[in-house]
Each structure stands twice: as structure tokens, then as C-alpha cells.
Enzyme design. Structure first.
Site, PDB file in Angstrom:
ATOM      1  N   LYS A  79      61.326 -38.181  37.267  1.00 18.20           N
ATOM      2  CA  LYS A  79      60.760 -39.457  37.571  1.00 18.20           C
ATOM      3  C   LYS A  79      60.891 -40.038  39.028  1.00 18.20           C
ATOM      4  O   LYS A  79      62.235 -39.352  38.803  1.00 18.20           O
ATOM      5  CB  LYS A  79      60.823 -40.516  36.976  1.00 18.20           C
ATOM      6  CG  LYS A  79      59.092 -41.049  37.028  1.00 18.20           C
ATOM      7  CD  LYS A  79      57.998 -41.444  36.265  1.00 18.20           C
ATOM      8  CE  LYS A  79      56.871 -42.251  36.097  1.00 18.20           C
ATOM      9  NZ  LYS A  79      55.880 -42.047  34.891  1.00 18.20           N
ATOM     10  N   GLY A 179      46.261 -54.981  31.496  1.00 19.70           N
ATOM     11  CA  GLY A 179      46.748 -54.345  32.954  1.00 19.70           C
ATOM     12  C   GLY A 179      45.576 -53.407  32.781  1.00 19.70           C
ATOM     13  O   GLY A 179      44.979 -52.749  32.334  1.00 19.70           O
ATOM     14  N   GLY A 181      44.557 -51.649  35.812  1.00 16.45           N
ATOM     15  CA  GLY A 181      44.463 -50.830  37.071  1.00 16.45           C
ATOM     16  C   GLY A 181      44.116 -49.337  36.797  1.00 16.45           C
ATOM     17  O   GLY A 181      42.504 -49.048  35.857  1.00 16.45           O
ATOM     18  N   ASN A 182      44.339 -48.317  37.153  1.00 16.72           N
ATOM     19  CA  ASN A 182      43.639 -46.945  36.996  1.00 16.72           C
ATOM     20  C   ASN A 182      43.595 -46.742  35.647  1.00 16.72           C
ATOM     21  O   ASN A 182      41.848 -46.270  35.476  1.00 16.72           O
ATOM     22  CB  ASN A 182      44.563 -45.818  38.164  1.00 16.72           C
ATOM     23  CG  ASN A 182      44.392 -46.073  39.262  1.00 16.72           C
ATOM     24  OD1 ASN A 182      43.760 -46.281  39.774  1.00 16.72           O
ATOM     25  ND2 ASN A 182      46.105 -45.788  39.845  1.00 16.72           N
ATOM     26  N   VAL A 183      44.191 -46.660  35.238  1.00 14.73           N
ATOM     27  CA  VAL A 183      44.494 -46.941  33.564  1.00 14.73           C
ATOM     28  C   VAL A 183      43.455 -47.848  32.977  1.00 14.73           C
ATOM     29  O   VAL A 183      42.250 -47.045  31.769  1.00 14.73           O
ATOM     30  CB  VAL A 183      45.879 -45.961  33.061  1.00 14.73           C
ATOM     31  CG1 VAL A 183      45.534 -45.635  31.643  1.00 14.73           C
ATOM     32  CG2 VAL A 183      46.224 -44.641  33.550  1.00 14.73           C
TER      33      VAL A 183
HETATM   34  P1  NAD Z   1      48.223 -49.154  38.031  1.00 19.62           P
HETATM   35  O1  NAD Z   1      49.233 -49.551  39.381  1.00 19.62           O
HETATM   36  O2  NAD Z   1      46.702 -49.200  38.861  1.00 19.62           O
HETATM   37  O3  NAD Z   1      47.749 -50.422  37.151  1.00 19.62           O
HETATM   38  C1  NAD Z   1      48.413 -51.565  36.665  1.00 19.62           C
HETATM   39  C2  NAD Z   1      47.926 -52.551  36.642  1.00 19.62           C
HETATM   40  O4  NAD Z   1      48.659 -53.648  35.694  1.00 19.62           O
HETATM   41  C3  NAD Z   1      47.498 -53.364  37.850  1.00 19.62           C
HETATM   42  O5  NAD Z   1      46.035 -53.798  37.791  1.00 19.62           O
HETATM   43  C4  NAD Z   1      48.520 -54.858  37.530  1.00 19.62           C
HETATM   44  O6  NAD Z   1      48.468 -55.394  38.492  1.00 19.62           O
HETATM   45  C5  NAD Z   1      48.759 -54.894  36.171  1.00 19.62           C
HETATM   46  N1  NAD Z   1      49.947 -55.944  35.826  1.00 19.62           N
HETATM   47  C6  NAD Z   1      51.145 -55.425  36.319  1.00 19.62           C
HETATM   48  N2  NAD Z   1      52.493 -56.578  35.424  1.00 19.62           N
HETATM   49  C7  NAD Z   1      51.375 -56.836  35.394  1.00 19.62           C
HETATM   50  C8  NAD Z   1      52.109 -57.856  33.769  1.00 19.62           C
HETATM   51  N3  NAD Z   1      52.803 -58.548  33.661  1.00 19.62           N
HETATM   52  N4  NAD Z   1      50.325 -58.132  32.980  1.00 19.62           N
HETATM   53  C9  NAD Z   1      49.068 -58.002  33.300  1.00 19.62           C
HETATM   54  N5  NAD Z   1      49.060 -57.240  34.101  1.00 19.62           N
HETATM   55  C10 NAD Z   1      49.858 -56.860  35.288  1.00 19.62           C
HETATM   56  O7  NAD Z   1      48.416 -48.417  37.416  1.00 19.62           O
HETATM   57  P2  NAD Z   1      48.652 -47.235  36.344  1.00 19.62           P
HETATM   58  O8  NAD Z   1      48.146 -46.248  37.052  1.00 19.62           O
HETATM   59  O9  NAD Z   1      46.723 -47.693  35.603  1.00 19.62           O
HETATM   60  O10 NAD Z   1      49.632 -47.174  35.459  1.00 19.62           O
HETATM   61  C11 NAD Z   1      49.161 -48.082  33.793  1.00 19.62           C
HETATM   62  C12 NAD Z   1      50.196 -47.933  33.077  1.00 19.62           C
HETATM   63  O11 NAD Z   1      49.821 -46.906  32.177  1.00 19.62           O
HETATM   64  C13 NAD Z   1      52.182 -47.290  34.188  1.00 19.62           C
HETATM   65  O12 NAD Z   1      52.860 -48.174  32.671  1.00 19.62           O
HETATM   66  C14 NAD Z   1      51.773 -46.057  34.058  1.00 19.62           C
HETATM   67  O13 NAD Z   1      53.514 -45.807  34.077  1.00 19.62           O
HETATM   68  C15 NAD Z   1      51.111 -45.526  32.536  1.00 19.62           C
HETATM   69  N6  NAD Z   1      50.536 -44.759  33.120  1.00 19.62           N
HETATM   70  C16 NAD Z   1      49.733 -43.930  33.598  1.00 19.62           C
HETATM   71  C17 NAD Z   1      49.228 -42.612  34.012  1.00 19.62           C
HETATM   72  C18 NAD Z   1      48.501 -42.243  35.346  1.00 19.62           C
HETATM   73  O14 NAD Z   1      47.431 -41.396  35.070  1.00 19.62           O
HETATM   74  N7  NAD Z   1      47.884 -43.289  36.105  1.00 19.62           N
HETATM   75  C19 NAD Z   1      50.006 -41.599  32.866  1.00 19.62           C
HETATM   76  C20 NAD Z   1      50.838 -41.961  31.477  1.00 19.62           C
HETATM   77  C21 NAD Z   1      51.039 -43.668  31.870  1.00 19.62           C
END
Ligand code: NAD
Length: 354
Positions: A79, A179, A181-183
Site C-alpha cells: 500500500k 461514508g 464516497g466511491n464505495v
Molecule cells: P472515498 O474517498 O471515495 O469515500 C470516502 C467517503 O468517506 C468520502 O465521501 C468522505 O467524505 C467520507 N468520510 C471521511 N471521513 C468521514 C467520517 N468521519 N464520517 C463520515 N464520512 C466520512 O473512498 P472509497 O473509495 O469510497 O473508500 C471508502 C473505504 O473503503 C476506505 O476505507 C477504503 O480504503 C475502502 N476500500 C475501498 C475500495 C475501493 O474499491 N475504492 C476497495 C476496498 C476498500
């Protein structure tokens, strides 16, 4: 202090890099290449200090070793973290500089998207190195992994619901998503399509407004989502949200979400078990994205095959849940042991081939 630090787990390699011209300060941590080249996301985050950034890189890279092993992929765990604010500090030159840093490792680490980075950023890295995955165009490009991650989480939530609540139907089931975001946003879509009742939060008010409008979700204060009166709590933001402070306030019977490193410490896994909560180990339930990325790395991208592999996630989770019940031990410990067994077997195979 690195070697004696609590988060150092015999990592193979940790690299610190700076490019003064572009303002890049980054750390790449390779936990294990026993099963193949280390593959994992590149996170961009405004860490308060270097120690926090290093801690994240060490913990996340170990998580990737376990995640790749549990998904049955021919990949090791690594990572990277870029210290900076993704809303202000991004530039194409910065990601090209990071690509040069990745390239210097000669393929031992393959970078992909994570919190704070996008497919466009990966494309910028790709100008300096071929050791990236999750591209938008080109041979075998797999694109944004998030929808695959979210699909696996959705299936994993159903498996957890079946085990703990007695049915895998999510109709009318109350689910808190932390949260958006993307996921998290894709997870909400799957859950809403099945008739789940959603409670959502994010620190970005626009993301919350969208979820309220699209899915009829109820907005919750970011600091109170863990305590929502729900059946299932799905952390999809950042890590360490299950800790000694939040745990006594959690009303959900199931914790199943996409965030990495949800348990603040390994010991919290036992406290979760004692509280009668079923925890879906994060690196198992959120493996869908890396399964998709892996298909690109192996140069044979086939979406149908990826989906079939993602559909194994609930099977693996159900196995973990059964073993944990049988042995009266935390699901997190069972998953860690299964992952370490797979890593050790990979090392034995690699050494035998030397
Ligand atoms: P992202 O940055 O698109 O979304 C994260 C969201 O969480 C954002 O909208 C942000 O504003 C919000 N956030 C941050 N702090 C917060 C809090 N204290 N309270 C509420 N919301 C908060 O990231 P993502 O790609 O959606 O990933 C989310 C999680 O999933 C991460 O932990 C990441 O490591 C994990 N993950 C992602 C993937 C992937 O395919 N993108 C794969 C495996 C794991």
C-alpha cells in the site's frame, strides 16, 4: 522507530520518497510478496504527521496481504500513502513523480486507486511506470474498482444477515452506511434496490443530500452513525471506527462494511464477539475491487469471470462465520489465521521453487 513499532509486522520493504519540485511526500510499504507482486491502493490524505502516515501504510499493506490471500489472488500485499490534501494538493506532475517512485521498485509494488486518488491520477502515474492497475483505457483496463468492491460488500452484508438475522433478504432491514464516497454510494444503491431502510452520513453535506434524495435515506450526524438504532452498521469511510469508545454504543447486531482496518486494534475483535455482534472481516468483504484490479494485472480482463470471483466473497465469509461460532472465537482472528496460513503456504512454494 519502525522495526519495534506496534504496526510493523515483518514488512519486506518500506520506502520513503520525496520530490521537492512537485511537493510529493510518499511512503510505499510492501508487507509480503509471498503470493506475487504486492498490489494495493495509493491513498492521498492530509495526515497530521509522518508517524500517522507510516502507521497507515504499515497497517493497510498488511491488510492487503491478507485481503489478496483471502480472495485467492496471485498477489502480495502493499500500500502507499501520499501526504497531502486531495482537494488542494493534486497535480499531474505529482502523480508522475509518484509513478517514478513506484517504477524504482521494478514491479515489486503495483499501485491502484484508494481514498483520495482517482482513475485519472492512476493514468498520470502510468506515464512514468507500467506498474499500476485500475486504468481507464488501454489493454485490459479494468477502470474504477469501486462498483466491484460495493457489489462484494452488498453480497457480504446479505451473508452476514443470513447468519445473524436468519434471512438474507434485506427488505425492511435497517442499515447505517458511514461514508458515501466511491464505495458507500454504490453500496447504498444495491441496498436501496433491495428495499433496505437506509441511515447515512458523510462529512461532505452534498454527498448526504444526494443519498437522501436518491434512496430516501435518513441523514445522521457523522459522529453518531455508529450508535444508530439499526440492524446492520456498514462502515464505508475510514478505519478504526470500532473501538472501546464506540463499541458500547453500537446497537447493530451485524457490522459489515467496506472501510479498511475497521477494528482500532486486533483485541477489539474479541470485544465485538463478546458483545454478540457479528463482524464481517473488512479485508474479506471488501475484496471485490482488488479482484477486479487483479484481472487487469494478469492481463486477461474478463468481467464475467471477475463477477463470479466476487460472488465467492459471501461463501468465504460464511465459512469464517461458521468456524468462529464453532470455536467461540472472533471472526477477525479466524480470518487472520486463514490468511496467514495462505501466506505461509505461498512462501513455502516460493522457496521450494528457488
Ligand atoms: P472515498 O474517498 O471515495 O469515500 C470516502 C467517503 O468517506 C468520502 O465521501 C468522505 O467524505 C467520507 N468520510 C471521511 N471521513 C468521514 C467520517 N468521519 N464520517 C463520515 N464520512 C466520512 O473512498 P472509497 O473509495 O469510497 O473508500 C471508502 C473505504 O473503503 C476506505 O476505507 C477504503 O480504503 C475502502 N476500500 C475501498 C475500495 C475501493 O474499491 N475504492 C476497495 C476496498 C476498500
Amino acid at each position: 522507530m519502525v522495526f519495534d513499532g506496534a504496526d510493523f509486522d515483518n514488512h519486506e520493504l518500506v520506502v520513503f520518497g520525496r520530490d521537492a519540485d512537485t511537493g510529493l511526500s510518499a511512503i510505499i510499504a510492501i508487507h509480503s510478496t509471498n503470493l506475487g507482486p504486492a498490489c494495493g491502493g495509493c491513498r492521498m490524505w492530509p495526515y497530521a504527521n509522518e508517524a500517522d502516515a507510516l502507521r497507515d501504510a504499515l497497517r493497510l499493506s498488511r491488510g492487503m496481504s491478507y485481503k489478496n490471500a483471502m480472495a485467492g489472488l496471485p498477489l502480495g500485499g502493499g500500500k502507499s500513502v501520499i501526504i497531502g490534501d486531495s482537494r488542494k494538493d493534486k497535480s499531474e506532475a505529482l502523480f508522475r513523480a509518484f509513478g517514478r517512485m513506484v517504477d524504482s521498485l521494478g514491479g515489486r509494488y503495483i499501485a491502484a486507486e484508494d481514498v483520495g486518488t482517482s482513475v485519472a491520477d492512476i493514468m498520470a502515474m502510468a506515464q512514468s511506470t507500467k506498474h499500476v492497475a485500475g486504468l481507464a483505457t488501454g489493454h485490459a483496463a479494468s477502470g474504477d474498482p469501486s462498483p466491484f468492491t460495493a457489489y462484494g460488500i452488498y453480497l457480504g452484508i446479505k451473508a452476514a444477515a443470513k447468519h445473524k438475522l436468519g434471512s438474507d433478504s434485506l427488505k425492511g432491514v435497517r442499515i447505517a452506511v458511514q461514508g458515501l464516497g466511491n464505495v458507500g454510494s454504490h453500496v447504498c444503491r444495491h441496498l436501496a434496490e433491495e428495499g433496505a431502510v437506509l441511515f447515512v452520513t458523510d462529512i461532505q453535506p452534498d454527498a448526504v443530500s444526494r443519498a437522501v434524495a436518491q434512496f430516501g435515506a435518513t441523514a445522521v450526524e457523522p459522529g453518531r452513525i455508529h450508535a444508530a438504532d439499526v440492524d446492520i452498521y456498514a462502515p464505508c469511510a475510514l478505519g478504526a471506527v470500532i473501538n472501546e469508545q464506540t463499541l458500547p454504543e453500537i446497537k447493530a447486531k451485524v457490522i459489515a462494511g467496506g472501510a479498511n482496518n475497521q477494528l482500532a486494534t486486533d483485541a477489539v475483535g474479541e470485544l465485538v464477539r463478546q458483545a454478540g455482534i457479528l463482524y464481517a472481516p473488512d479485508y474479506v468483504i471488501n475484496g471485490g475491487g482488488i479482484i477486479n484490479v487483479s484481472a487487469e494485472v494478469t492481463q486477461s480482463y474478463d468481467k464475467a469471470a471477475v463477477l463470479r470471483q466476487v460472488e465467492q466473497i459471501p461463501v468465504t465469509l460464511s465459512d469464517i462465520f461458521r468456524r468462529a461460532d464453532r470455536d467461540n472465537r472472533p471472526t477477525s482472528t479466524i480470518a487472520d489465521e486463514m490468511a496467514r496460513e495462505r501466506l505461509a503456504a505461498g512462501k513455502r512454494t516460493a522457496l521450494a521453487a528457488e
